[in-house]
Design a protein around this motif. Structure first.
Motif, mmCIF file in Angstrom:
data_model
loop_
_atom_site.group_PDB
_atom_site.id
_atom_site.type_symbol
_atom_site.label_atom_id
_atom_site.label_comp_id
_atom_site.label_asym_id
_atom_site.label_seq_id
_atom_site.Cartn_x
_atom_site.Cartn_y
_atom_site.Cartn_z
ATOM 1 N N SER A 1 0.952 -1.404 0.034
ATOM 2 C CA SER A 1 -0.019 -0.031 -0.052
ATOM 3 C C SER A 1 0.774 1.327 0.042
ATOM 4 N N THR A 2 1.920 1.180 0.700
ATOM 5 C CA THR A 2 2.855 2.296 0.659
ATOM 6 C C THR A 2 3.666 2.651 -0.278
ATOM 7 N N ARG A 3 3.919 1.469 -1.199
ATOM 8 C CA ARG A 3 4.632 1.545 -2.437
ATOM 9 C C ARG A 3 3.795 2.139 -3.531
ATOM 10 N N VAL A 4 2.423 1.745 -3.685
ATOM 11 C CA VAL A 4 1.429 2.148 -4.602
ATOM 12 C C VAL A 4 1.201 3.796 -4.025
ATOM 13 N N ARG A 5 0.837 4.094 -2.864
ATOM 14 C CA ARG A 5 0.633 5.563 -2.348
ATOM 15 C C ARG A 5 1.813 6.416 -2.889
ATOM 16 N N ARG A 6 3.113 6.012 -2.926
ATOM 17 C CA ARG A 6 4.354 6.659 -3.384
ATOM 18 C C ARG A 6 4.362 6.794 -4.698
ATOM 19 N N LEU A 7 3.933 5.766 -5.498
ATOM 20 C CA LEU A 7 3.935 5.796 -6.926
ATOM 21 C C LEU A 7 2.801 6.949 -7.380
ATOM 22 N N LEU A 8 1.519 6.728 -6.652
ATOM 23 C CA LEU A 8 0.710 7.475 -7.142
ATOM 24 C C LEU A 8 0.839 8.984 -6.979
ATOM 25 N N THR A 9 1.780 9.444 -5.910
ATOM 26 C CA THR A 9 2.215 10.903 -5.863
ATOM 27 C C THR A 9 3.063 11.448 -7.041
ATOM 28 N N GLN A 10 3.474 10.713 -7.857
ATOM 29 C CA GLN A 10 4.522 10.827 -8.921
ATOM 30 C C GLN A 10 3.276 11.422 -10.064
ATOM 31 N N SER A 11 3.882 12.478 -10.686
ATOM 32 C CA SER A 11 3.036 13.160 -11.841
ATOM 33 C C SER A 11 3.265 12.289 -13.009
ATOM 34 N N LYS A 12 2.441 11.308 -13.160
ATOM 35 C CA LYS A 12 2.819 10.353 -14.208
ATOM 36 C C LYS A 12 1.205 9.699 -14.353
ATOM 37 N N ALA A 13 0.707 9.417 -15.713
ATOM 38 C CA ALA A 13 -0.254 8.888 -16.067
ATOM 39 C C ALA A 13 -0.282 7.519 -15.645
ATOM 40 N N TRP A 14 -0.789 7.373 -14.386
ATOM 41 C CA TRP A 14 -0.696 5.678 -13.965
ATOM 42 C C TRP A 14 -2.003 4.969 -14.256
ATOM 43 N N THR A 15 -1.756 3.701 -14.824
ATOM 44 C CA THR A 15 -2.502 2.777 -14.852
ATOM 45 C C THR A 15 -2.472 1.605 -14.286
ATOM 46 N N ILE A 16 -3.416 0.840 -14.000
ATOM 47 C CA ILE A 16 -3.390 -0.451 -13.265
ATOM 48 C C ILE A 16 -2.193 -1.530 -13.983
ATOM 49 N N GLY A 17 -2.113 -1.483 -14.984
ATOM 50 C CA GLY A 17 -1.311 -2.210 -15.887
ATOM 51 C C GLY A 17 0.095 -1.799 -15.595
ATOM 52 N N ARG A 18 0.451 -0.320 -15.712
ATOM 53 C CA ARG A 18 1.723 0.462 -15.545
ATOM 54 C C ARG A 18 2.059 0.222 -13.890
ATOM 55 N N LEU A 19 1.060 0.307 -13.075
ATOM 56 C CA LEU A 19 1.474 -0.096 -11.720
ATOM 57 C C LEU A 19 1.963 -1.497 -11.411
ATOM 58 N N TRP A 20 1.087 -2.458 -12.195
ATOM 59 C CA TRP A 20 1.527 -3.907 -11.962
ATOM 60 C C TRP A 20 3.062 -4.209 -12.361
ATOM 61 N N SER A 21 3.351 -3.480 -13.730
ATOM 62 C CA SER A 21 4.621 -3.863 -14.136
ATOM 63 C C SER A 21 5.795 -3.079 -13.292
ATOM 64 N N THR A 22 5.335 -1.918 -12.909
ATOM 65 C CA THR A 22 6.390 -1.191 -11.950
ATOM 66 C C THR A 22 6.707 -1.821 -10.707
ATOM 67 N N LEU A 23 5.765 -2.376 -10.082
ATOM 68 C CA LEU A 23 5.821 -2.937 -8.829
ATOM 69 C C LEU A 23 6.306 -4.520 -8.967
ATOM 70 N N GLY A 24 6.748 -4.882 -9.962
ATOM 71 C CA GLY A 24 7.501 -6.062 -10.173
ATOM 72 C C GLY A 24 6.417 -7.328 -10.391
ATOM 73 N N ARG A 25 5.199 -6.911 -10.705
ATOM 74 C CA ARG A 25 3.987 -8.150 -11.087
ATOM 75 C C ARG A 25 4.170 -9.076 -9.708
ATOM 76 N N ASP A 26 4.095 -8.462 -8.676
ATOM 77 C CA ASP A 26 3.860 -9.354 -7.434
ATOM 78 C C ASP A 26 2.378 -9.234 -6.597
ATOM 79 N N SER A 27 1.780 -8.732 -7.436
ATOM 80 C CA SER A 27 0.128 -8.712 -7.018
ATOM 81 C C SER A 27 -0.750 -8.784 -7.988
ATOM 82 N N SER A 28 -2.131 -8.986 -7.689
ATOM 83 C CA SER A 28 -3.115 -9.014 -8.511
ATOM 84 C C SER A 28 -3.414 -7.463 -9.180
#
Length: 133
Positions: free
Chosen positions: A92-119
């Protein structure tokens, strides 16, 4: 001069499909429990409070009793039995930290950035929770 009576509009003035009774029994449960306590403190009987809120008088009496014995903090939901939520506070902390970056985040982009360790569903839930903060 005051109008003789004022009634709430049957439809929402903002035009949104509000379901007021659904809101009372949905995410705003603690507020409804407080609404049960306040008229009770003014002497309104549990049956009258229950008819106003559309619930059973035993429910009103239960929340009044919990408030009288444990205080306002007892109006929150108690922990429930069952399977614990998936994920971890670290994710949750990692996702929160990524969402604070000014980038167009999609679920797929989050999934690949976080190392594909979650659904994807878990990432979507964390994204929605963190977006509301």
């Amino acid at each position: 001069m005051r109008p003789a009576s004022v009634d709430a509009n049957p439809s929402c003035p903002a035009g949104c499909p509000c379901d007021l009774l659904g809101l009372l029994h949905g995410p705003h449960r603690v507020a409804v429990r407080l609404v049960m306590i306040l008229p009770s403190q003014r002497g309104l009987p549990a049956s009258a409070i229950a008819s106003l809120l559309g619930c059973d008088p035993a429910t009103v009496r239960r929340w009044i009793h919990r408030h009288n014995t444990h205080g306002t903090s007892a109006l929150c939901d108690r922990p429930r039995a069952g399977r614990p939520r998936l994920g971890s506070p670290a994710l949750s902390t990692r996702v929160r930290r990524l969402l604070t970056q000014s980038k167009a985040w999609t679920i797929g982009r989050l999934w690949s950035t976080l190392g594909r360790d979650s659904s994807n569903n878990l990432l979507f839930r964390y994204a929605v929770e963190n977006e509301a903060r």
